[in-house]
Design a protein around this motif. Structure first.
Motif, PDB file in Angstrom:
ATOM      1  N   ARG A  11       0.815  -1.214   0.000  1.00 14.51           N
ATOM      2  CA  ARG A  11       0.000   0.000   0.000  1.00 14.51           C
ATOM      3  C   ARG A  11       0.851   1.267   0.000  1.00 14.51           C
ATOM      4  N   TYR A  12       2.076   1.167   0.535  1.00 16.39           N
ATOM      5  CA  TYR A  12       2.918   2.355   0.717  1.00 16.39           C
ATOM      6  C   TYR A  12       4.114   2.372  -0.217  1.00 16.39           C
ATOM      7  N   ILE A  13       4.159   1.451  -1.187  1.00 16.98           N
ATOM      8  CA  ILE A  13       5.374   1.287  -1.976  1.00 16.98           C
ATOM      9  C   ILE A  13       5.698   2.514  -2.821  1.00 16.98           C
ATOM     10  N   ASP A  14       4.686   3.337  -3.161  1.00 15.92           N
ATOM     11  CA  ASP A  14       4.927   4.549  -3.944  1.00 15.92           C
ATOM     12  C   ASP A  14       4.864   5.811  -3.085  1.00 15.92           C
ATOM     13  N   THR A  15       5.056   5.614  -1.777  1.00 10.28           N
ATOM     14  CA  THR A  15       5.104   6.722  -0.818  1.00 10.28           C
ATOM     15  C   THR A  15       6.550   6.931  -0.387  1.00 10.28           C
ATOM     16  N   PRO A  16       7.029   8.176  -0.173  1.00 13.27           N
ATOM     17  CA  PRO A  16       8.409   8.399   0.284  1.00 13.27           C
ATOM     18  C   PRO A  16       8.709   7.637   1.572  1.00 13.27           C
ATOM     19  N   VAL A  17       9.896   7.086   1.645  1.00 14.89           N
ATOM     20  CA  VAL A  17      10.300   6.248   2.779  1.00 14.89           C
ATOM     21  C   VAL A  17      10.307   7.031   4.087  1.00 14.89           C
ATOM     22  N   LYS A  18      10.456   8.351   4.020  1.00 16.24           N
ATOM     23  CA  LYS A  18      10.474   9.153   5.255  1.00 16.24           C
ATOM     24  C   LYS A  18       9.149   9.072   6.006  1.00 16.24           C
ATOM     25  N   ARG A  19       8.085   8.616   5.332  1.00 23.94           N
ATOM     26  CA  ARG A  19       6.786   8.472   5.989  1.00 23.94           C
ATOM     27  C   ARG A  19       6.561   7.060   6.524  1.00 23.94           C
ATOM     28  N   TYR A  20       7.536   6.177   6.343  1.00 21.90           N
ATOM     29  CA  TYR A  20       7.422   4.803   6.838  1.00 21.90           C
ATOM     30  C   TYR A  20       7.729   4.763   8.337  1.00 21.90           C
ATOM     31  N   SER A  21       7.131   3.809   9.015  1.00 23.74           N
ATOM     32  CA  SER A  21       7.558   3.519  10.394  1.00 23.74           C
ATOM     33  C   SER A  21       8.884   2.754  10.334  1.00 23.74           C
ATOM     34  N   SER A  22       9.574   2.649  11.487  1.00 28.79           N
ATOM     35  CA  SER A  22      10.843   1.915  11.510  1.00 28.79           C
ATOM     36  C   SER A  22      10.626   0.453  11.134  1.00 28.79           C
ATOM     37  N   GLY A  23       9.506  -0.120  11.569  1.00 31.15           N
ATOM     38  CA  GLY A  23       9.210  -1.514  11.230  1.00 31.15           C
ATOM     39  C   GLY A  23       8.999  -1.717   9.741  1.00 31.15           C
ATOM     40  N   MET A  24       8.276  -0.799   9.098  1.00 34.05           N
ATOM     41  CA  MET A  24       8.060  -0.891   7.647  1.00 34.05           C
ATOM     42  C   MET A  24       9.374  -0.739   6.895  1.00 34.05           C
ATOM     43  N   THR A  25      10.215   0.173   7.353  1.00 31.20           N
ATOM     44  CA  THR A  25      11.502   0.389   6.692  1.00 31.20           C
ATOM     45  C   THR A  25      12.355  -0.870   6.751  1.00 31.20           C
ATOM     46  N   VAL A  26      12.380  -1.509   7.923  1.00 29.44           N
ATOM     47  CA  VAL A  26      13.158  -2.739   8.079  1.00 29.44           C
ATOM     48  C   VAL A  26      12.595  -3.849   7.198  1.00 29.44           C
ATOM     49  N   ARG A  27      11.290  -3.966   7.136  1.00 34.06           N
ATOM     50  CA  ARG A  27      10.659  -4.984   6.287  1.00 34.06           C
ATOM     51  C   ARG A  27      11.108  -4.836   4.832  1.00 34.06           C
ATOM     52  N   LEU A  28      11.028  -3.607   4.330  1.00 33.26           N
ATOM     53  CA  LEU A  28      11.392  -3.378   2.936  1.00 33.26           C
ATOM     54  C   LEU A  28      12.891  -3.572   2.725  1.00 33.26           C
ATOM     55  N   ALA A  29      13.709  -3.063   3.660  1.00 35.19           N
ATOM     56  CA  ALA A  29      15.162  -3.184   3.529  1.00 35.19           C
ATOM     57  C   ALA A  29      15.591  -4.651   3.530  1.00 35.19           C
ATOM     58  N   PHE A  30      14.984  -5.469   4.404  1.00 27.70           N
ATOM     59  CA  PHE A  30      15.337  -6.885   4.437  1.00 27.70           C
ATOM     60  C   PHE A  30      14.929  -7.574   3.135  1.00 27.70           C
ATOM     61  N   ALA A  31      13.729  -7.261   2.648  1.00 27.73           N
ATOM     62  CA  ALA A  31      13.255  -7.878   1.406  1.00 27.73           C
ATOM     63  C   ALA A  31      14.186  -7.539   0.246  1.00 27.73           C
ATOM     64  N   VAL A  32      14.640  -6.280   0.175  1.00 31.76           N
ATOM     65  CA  VAL A  32      15.575  -5.876  -0.879  1.00 31.76           C
ATOM     66  C   VAL A  32      16.879  -6.657  -0.758  1.00 31.76           C
ATOM     67  N   ALA A  33      17.435  -6.711   0.464  1.00 25.92           N
ATOM     68  CA  ALA A  33      18.714  -7.394   0.674  1.00 25.92           C
ATOM     69  C   ALA A  33      18.617  -8.887   0.372  1.00 25.92           C
ATOM     70  N   ALA A  34      17.481  -9.502   0.698  1.00 25.38           N
ATOM     71  CA  ALA A  34      17.339 -10.957   0.545  1.00 25.38           C
ATOM     72  C   ALA A  34      17.043 -11.373  -0.892  1.00 25.38           C
ATOM     73  N   PHE A  35      16.253 -10.575  -1.613  1.00 19.85           N
ATOM     74  CA  PHE A  35      15.783 -11.004  -2.938  1.00 19.85           C
ATOM     75  C   PHE A  35      16.661 -10.537  -4.092  1.00 19.85           C
ATOM     76  N   LEU A  36      17.576  -9.594  -3.841  1.00 23.40           N
ATOM     77  CA  LEU A  36      18.439  -9.150  -4.926  1.00 23.40           C
ATOM     78  C   LEU A  36      19.683 -10.015  -5.076  1.00 23.40           C
ATOM     79  N   GLU A  37      19.680 -11.171  -4.429  1.00 24.36           N
ATOM     80  CA  GLU A  37      20.617 -12.271  -4.639  1.00 24.36           C
ATOM     81  C   GLU A  37      22.093 -11.903  -4.469  1.00 24.36           C
ATOM     82  N   PRO A  38      22.477 -11.318  -3.325  1.00 29.00           N
ATOM     83  CA  PRO A  38      23.906 -11.153  -3.062  1.00 29.00           C
ATOM     84  C   PRO A  38      24.500 -12.508  -2.662  1.00 29.00           C
TER      85      PRO A  38
END
Length: 424
Positions: A161-188
């Motif tokens: 629901r918030y994917i096209d909203t600036p990250v500065k409006r995210y809660s800390s929990g939402m930010t961590v959720r998205l950051a982990f998903a990016v780190a895990a799925f971009l296959e480092p």
């Protein structure tokens, strides 16, 4: 490095100067330059105190890390544990190339993705979607590669629901959720995770640990995991490194490393400490005070449990409870404290709750705690800690009882609770 080794830390040390930003005064810089011209070692590498934050040192230099050596194999999950200030985050920042070591060298094969602090690598003015592309570009991925993964990333994060909203409006929990998903799925090839996952709720922590297990076992990628949650470390990791005052105190099988860490705490306290945002409402620490050293508790003796909470605001009806579980994770005791009984978390700050169970008759066996922090008015949970503070009950006085080991418990008196304010 051999083909099987994907990361190697070779004699890593990191020195900081206390009290100032930068390397030091002009005279120090001139001394370094003169030593370098003559082909000699930096003179300030010979000085500096060990990184023990509880004592006052004599030097203005401190070694955050000193002589760190270890190797990590491809597909291995390495747990890095230790007390606050032991050097865990500094080590991960060096491994992630956020900062460089004072001496030594890090050798890696492949890309490294890091999740070190809430919001690391995210631009607050950009949307969640734009930050996914930004992080992928930093990892060296093409736009087409990122596009093929973006739907999975958004779905896993739960931030559709918030994917096209600036990250500065995210809660800390939402930010961590998205950051982990990016780190895990971009296959480092190497995924570095710090204690930041503790910001997420219990459901997300479980989901994230499951994903890390898939990454290591199913996809053969390497994970370095730092956490104060010993249950999560034990469930996820195969091998561990214990840091103490900036040095490696023990390395080996993860169960042995955890046992060494727990036994190094205060002799008759089973400690669980975590770092957290002082502006969030969470459980800061839990301690179980046993009657004997080395986490041993005598049958029929008083058991004391200390729970320290952090409140960022006045909570309507705060409620704290804990369970004592046997070795099969079956709850034998559940104790609850409501603010209607004793006032706590009625303002911003830290509160320590002390629960004393008089003459507790837990029978011989191993036990641990679950701890819960919630608002009884809204029925929402602030924090949950599972399977922490292991201790063992013994019966040295051979007082008779007639039940099987670890199967029963009864109490003669009502549990006593008290609240200790942070400034007392």
């Amino acid at each position: 490095m051999s083909n099987d080794i994907i990361l190697k830390a070779d004699n890593i040390s990191k020195q900081y100067r206390l009290g100032l930003v930068g390397t030091g005064t002009i005279s120090h810089d001139l001394n370094r330059w003169w030593s370098k011209v003559r082909g000699k070692e930096d003179p300030y590498l010979k000085v500096g105190d060990v990184n023990d934050r509880s004592t006052k040192g004599s030097s203005e230099y401190v070694w955050a890390l000193q002589d760190i050596n270890f190797e990590v194999k491809r597909g291995e999950v390495l747990g890095i544990i230790g007390k606050n200030g032991a050097g865990k985050s500094t080590l991960l920042k060096i491994l992630s190339k956020v900062t460089g070591p004072t001496t030594g060298e890090i050798k890696t094969k492949g890309r490294i993705a890091s999740l070190l602090e809430v919001g690391t690598g995210f631009h607050p003015e950009m949307t969640g979607r734009e930050n996914i592309y930004l992080n992928g570009a930093i990892l060296g991925m093409t736009k087409a590669e990122i596009r093929s993964k973006i739907d999975e990333i958004i779905d896993f994060s739960g931030c559709q629901r918030y994917i096209d909203t600036p990250v500065k409006r995210y809660s800390s929990g939402m930010t961590v959720r998205l950051a982990f998903a990016v780190a895990a799925f971009l296959e480092p090839e190497i995924l570095v995770i710090d204690e930041v996952l503790a910001v997420g709720d219990a459901e997300f922590q479980k989901k994230a640990i499951g994903k890390m297990q898939d990454i290591s076992k199913g996809e053969g990628r390497t994970v370095l995991f730092v956490s104060h949650n010993m249950a999560a470390v034990k469930r996820l990791c195969t091998r561990g490194v214990l840091l103490e005052n900036g040095k490696i105190a023990y390395t080996g099988n993860i169960s042995d490393v955890i046992d060494t860490y727990l036994s190094s705490n205060d002799k008759n306290f089973c400690n669980y400490e975590r770092s957290g945002n002082e502006n969030s409402t969470h459980i800061k620490s839990v301690k179980v005070k046993t009657s004997s050293n080395n986490r041993l508790h005598e049958f029929n003796k008083d058991l004391k449990i200390e729970i320290e909470l952090n409140s960022n605001d006045n909570i309507k009806e705060p409620a704290v409870s804990y369970q004592i579980l046997n070795n099969e994770n079956i709850p034998l005791i559940h104790e609850l404290l409501l603010s209607t009984e004793i006032e706590f978390c009625n303002k911003k700050g830290s509160f320590k709750l002390i629960s004393t169970i008089k003459k507790i008759k837990l029978y011989q066996g191993r036990y641990k705690l679950n701890v819960f922090f919630a608002d009884n008015f809204t029925k929402s949970k602030f924090d949950t800690l599972l399977e922490i503070c292991p201790f063992e009950v013994i019966n040295e006085n051979k007082r008779p009882y007639y039940w099987a080991i670890g199967s029963a418990i009864y109490k003669e008196d009502k549990t006593k609770w008290e609240v200790v304010l942070d400034d007392e």
